[in-house]
Design a protein around this motif. Structure first.
Motif, PDB file in Angstrom:
ATOM      1  N   TRP A  42       0.865  -1.181   0.000  1.00 50.75           N
ATOM      2  CA  TRP A  42       0.000   0.000   0.000  1.00 50.75           C
ATOM      3  C   TRP A  42       0.894   1.220   0.000  1.00 50.75           C
ATOM      4  O   TRP A  42       1.871   1.290   0.752  1.00 50.75           O
ATOM      5  N   ASN A  43       0.585   2.197  -0.872  1.00 48.11           N
ATOM      6  CA  ASN A  43       1.436   3.360  -1.060  1.00 48.11           C
ATOM      7  C   ASN A  43       0.634   4.645  -0.948  1.00 48.11           C
ATOM      8  O   ASN A  43      -0.499   4.733  -1.444  1.00 48.11           O
ATOM      9  N   LYS A  44       1.234   5.642  -0.325  1.00 51.64           N
ATOM     10  CA  LYS A  44       0.632   6.958  -0.199  1.00 51.64           C
ATOM     11  C   LYS A  44       1.465   7.958  -0.997  1.00 51.64           C
ATOM     12  O   LYS A  44       2.670   8.084  -0.784  1.00 51.64           O
ATOM     13  N   LYS A  45       0.847   8.646  -1.931  1.00 55.57           N
ATOM     14  CA  LYS A  45       1.570   9.602  -2.760  1.00 55.57           C
ATOM     15  C   LYS A  45       1.741  10.940  -2.047  1.00 55.57           C
ATOM     16  O   LYS A  45       0.967  11.287  -1.155  1.00 55.57           O
ATOM     17  N   THR A  46       2.766  11.692  -2.451  1.00 51.61           N
ATOM     18  CA  THR A  46       2.923  13.072  -1.996  1.00 51.61           C
ATOM     19  C   THR A  46       2.863  13.976  -3.230  1.00 51.61           C
ATOM     20  O   THR A  46       3.226  13.567  -4.342  1.00 51.61           O
ATOM     21  N   PHE A  47       2.422  15.226  -3.005  1.00 50.76           N
ATOM     22  CA  PHE A  47       2.237  16.140  -4.134  1.00 50.76           C
ATOM     23  C   PHE A  47       2.881  17.499  -3.910  1.00 50.76           C
ATOM     24  O   PHE A  47       2.587  18.446  -4.623  1.00 50.76           O
ATOM     25  N   GLY A  48       3.773  17.592  -2.921  1.00 54.82           N
ATOM     26  CA  GLY A  48       4.519  18.828  -2.741  1.00 54.82           C
ATOM     27  C   GLY A  48       3.956  19.773  -1.716  1.00 54.82           C
ATOM     28  O   GLY A  48       4.284  20.966  -1.728  1.00 54.82           O
ATOM     29  N   ALA A  49       3.121  19.291  -0.798  1.00 61.19           N
ATOM     30  CA  ALA A  49       2.589  20.169   0.241  1.00 61.19           C
ATOM     31  C   ALA A  49       3.686  20.641   1.200  1.00 61.19           C
ATOM     32  O   ALA A  49       3.544  21.675   1.847  1.00 61.19           O
ATOM     33  N   ARG A  50       4.795  19.879   1.278  1.00 63.76           N
ATOM     34  CA  ARG A  50       5.943  20.270   2.098  1.00 63.76           C
ATOM     35  C   ARG A  50       7.188  20.319   1.220  1.00 63.76           C
ATOM     36  O   ARG A  50       7.273  19.617   0.209  1.00 63.76           O
ATOM     37  N   ALA A  51       8.159  21.123   1.654  1.00 61.99           N
ATOM     38  CA  ALA A  51       9.331  21.377   0.811  1.00 61.99           C
ATOM     39  C   ALA A  51      10.110  20.111   0.507  1.00 61.99           C
ATOM     40  O   ALA A  51      10.614  19.934  -0.617  1.00 61.99           O
ATOM     41  N   TRP A  52      10.211  19.192   1.487  1.00 66.21           N
ATOM     42  CA  TRP A  52      11.011  17.982   1.255  1.00 66.21           C
ATOM     43  C   TRP A  52      10.388  17.112   0.163  1.00 66.21           C
ATOM     44  O   TRP A  52      11.098  16.426  -0.570  1.00 66.21           O
ATOM     45  N   GLU A  53       9.055  17.157   0.023  1.00 67.82           N
ATOM     46  CA  GLU A  53       8.395  16.372  -1.025  1.00 67.82           C
ATOM     47  C   GLU A  53       8.798  16.883  -2.407  1.00 67.82           C
ATOM     48  O   GLU A  53       9.063  16.088  -3.325  1.00 67.82           O
ATOM     49  N   GLN A  54       8.866  18.195  -2.569  1.00 70.29           N
ATOM     50  CA  GLN A  54       9.295  18.752  -3.843  1.00 70.29           C
ATOM     51  C   GLN A  54      10.768  18.471  -4.099  1.00 70.29           C
ATOM     52  O   GLN A  54      11.165  18.179  -5.221  1.00 70.29           O
ATOM     53  N   SER A  55      11.567  18.544  -3.048  1.00 70.23           N
ATOM     54  CA  SER A  55      13.006  18.330  -3.191  1.00 70.23           C
ATOM     55  C   SER A  55      13.322  16.928  -3.673  1.00 70.23           C
ATOM     56  O   SER A  55      14.291  16.719  -4.417  1.00 70.23           O
ATOM     57  N   TYR A  56      12.519  15.937  -3.264  1.00 70.65           N
ATOM     58  CA  TYR A  56      12.750  14.550  -3.653  1.00 70.65           C
ATOM     59  C   TYR A  56      11.837  14.100  -4.787  1.00 70.65           C
ATOM     60  O   TYR A  56      11.610  12.907  -4.970  1.00 70.65           O
ATOM     61  N   ASN A  57      11.297  15.050  -5.547  1.00 71.63           N
ATOM     62  CA  ASN A  57      10.485  14.735  -6.728  1.00 71.63           C
ATOM     63  C   ASN A  57       9.236  13.928  -6.365  1.00 71.63           C
ATOM     64  O   ASN A  57       8.890  12.961  -7.022  1.00 71.63           O
ATOM     65  N   TYR A  58       8.572  14.315  -5.274  1.00 73.05           N
ATOM     66  CA  TYR A  58       7.271  13.789  -4.883  1.00 73.05           C
ATOM     67  C   TYR A  58       7.293  12.260  -4.685  1.00 73.05           C
ATOM     68  O   TYR A  58       6.674  11.507  -5.452  1.00 73.05           O
ATOM     69  N   PRO A  59       7.995  11.782  -3.683  1.00 72.16           N
ATOM     70  CA  PRO A  59       8.066  10.326  -3.448  1.00 72.16           C
ATOM     71  C   PRO A  59       6.772   9.788  -2.844  1.00 72.16           C
ATOM     72  O   PRO A  59       5.906  10.547  -2.387  1.00 72.16           O
TER      73      PRO A  59
END
Length: 347
Positions: A42-59
């Motif tokens: 099971w996986n939860k996506k990120t969309f850049g709500a926090r800076a680290w998500e954008q820095s790691y290309n939305y893991p």
């Protein structure tokens, strides 16, 4: 609702089949067939709500379960539960996953009933797996496809002997299923956080249980005191330099055994069981978690055990700005010595 929540999740199921890598000649007799199994996640996506998500290309992050048939009744079957991260490259067509967890093996070493299983000395194992997958989501409505190869590692970190461990290299392929009908758009407008810091000083206490190479001996506690300085270079990375002092009680038994076993290796029994080392390291920050890797060298080494260099790798979890917990594996090459549980402070 999906656009407002900026969240999305999906399941994936992969079948894998491969072979056991021969990292130690002692396990040659245990390699009989081609191990196979399934990885369910099971996986939860990120969309850049926090800076680290954008820095790691939305893991993505999530949990996964692995069942593996090792194709040898001596080794049995393994079942593992993991936490994992998915990182993306090449326009999000290439996925790299790294997972860490605990596995259960169905048929560990037993002196009377299963003496040939020198790979697993205990039912519970530490396990790490990585996947490199070509991935294409939503090929047909919510269903997608992925394929690539995987590496799965099992070891009890010398918590109980024997422990030669097993590494499986396999091809894998599977399907993905998105729970949301549409995914939110990625955010790319958050300013980067402060990326550099002054030199910080860390003090860490680590402990746990382990056993020497002599099958049948007791498990002993160990204690490690580490002090090091780190310098954060950017938002993702910091470098480290420091020292370790090891109080490894299992070496007392190892020294006693070698001094009384007529091995003719000049061990007298009076050798000191303590060791001290210096190391350099790197820390990769991912939100409140970080991945640490350290390469060390014993400067105080009164008793020869394995090699004079050592490696430490594992995870840190920060609690506030100063305190952190750590779970790390210390090894000499492919030979694990201990699974370390640590607590520390960064000043």
């Amino acid at each position: 609702m999906a656009q407002d929540s900026k969240s999305d999740s999906y399941f994936d199921a992969n079948y894998f089949k491969g072979y056991i890598a021969l990292h130690n000649n002692d396990i040659l007799g245990l390699i009989q067939g081609q191990p196979e199994g399934v990885i369910l996640s099971w996986n939860k996506k990120t969309f850049g709500a926090r800076a680290w998500e954008q820095s790691y290309n939305y893991p993505d992050y999530g949990v996964s379960f692995i069942y593996q048939d090792l194709k040898n009744p001596v080794l049995g079957n393994n079942f593992g539960l993991y936490g994992h991260y998915n990182f993306y490259f090449l326009n999000r067509n290439l996925m790299f996953r790294i997972g860490q967890g605990i596995a259960h093996t169905s048929n560990p070493f037993d002196r009377e009933e299963n003496p040939k299983n020198i790979a697993f000395g205990s039912k519970l194992l530490s396990s790490t797996y990585v996947m490199f997958q070509y991935k294409k989501e939503r090929i047909f409505n919510r269903v997608g496809f992925e394929a690539g190869f995987s590496l799965i590692h099992y070891s009890n970190a010398n918590f109980k002997s024997p422990n030669t461990s097993v590494n499986t290299i396999a091809l894998s392929a599977g399907l993905t299923y998105n729970l949301e009908e549409n995914s939110p758009e990625y955010i790319a407008d958050i300013e980067k956080e402060k990326s550099t810091e002054n030199i910080k000083y860390n003090l860490v206490f680590r402990s746990g249980l382990n056993q020497g190479d002599i099958i049948g001996t007791a498990q002993y506690p160990f204690y490690i005191i580490s002090a090091y300085a780190d310098k954060r270079l950017n938002q993702k990375s910091a470098i480290q330099i420091g020292t370790d002092v090891f109080f490894s009680n299992f070496l007392k038994e190892q020294i006693r055994f070698e001094s009384t076993s007529l091995l003719e290796n000049d061990v007298t029994g009076d050798e000191d069981y303590k060791r001290a080392g210096v190391f350099v390291g790197h820390e990769l920050f991912v939100n409140k978690l970080s991945l640490i890797t350290q390469l060390g060298y014993y400067v105080y080494y009164p008793f020869k055990f394995e090699s004079r260099t050592y490696v430490r790798a594992g995870l840190k979890r920060y609690f506030g700005k100063k305190w952190f917990g750590a779970l790390t594996l210390k090894s000499h090459g492919f030979s694990a010595e201990a699974l370390e549980f640590g607590v520390g402070i960064r000043l």
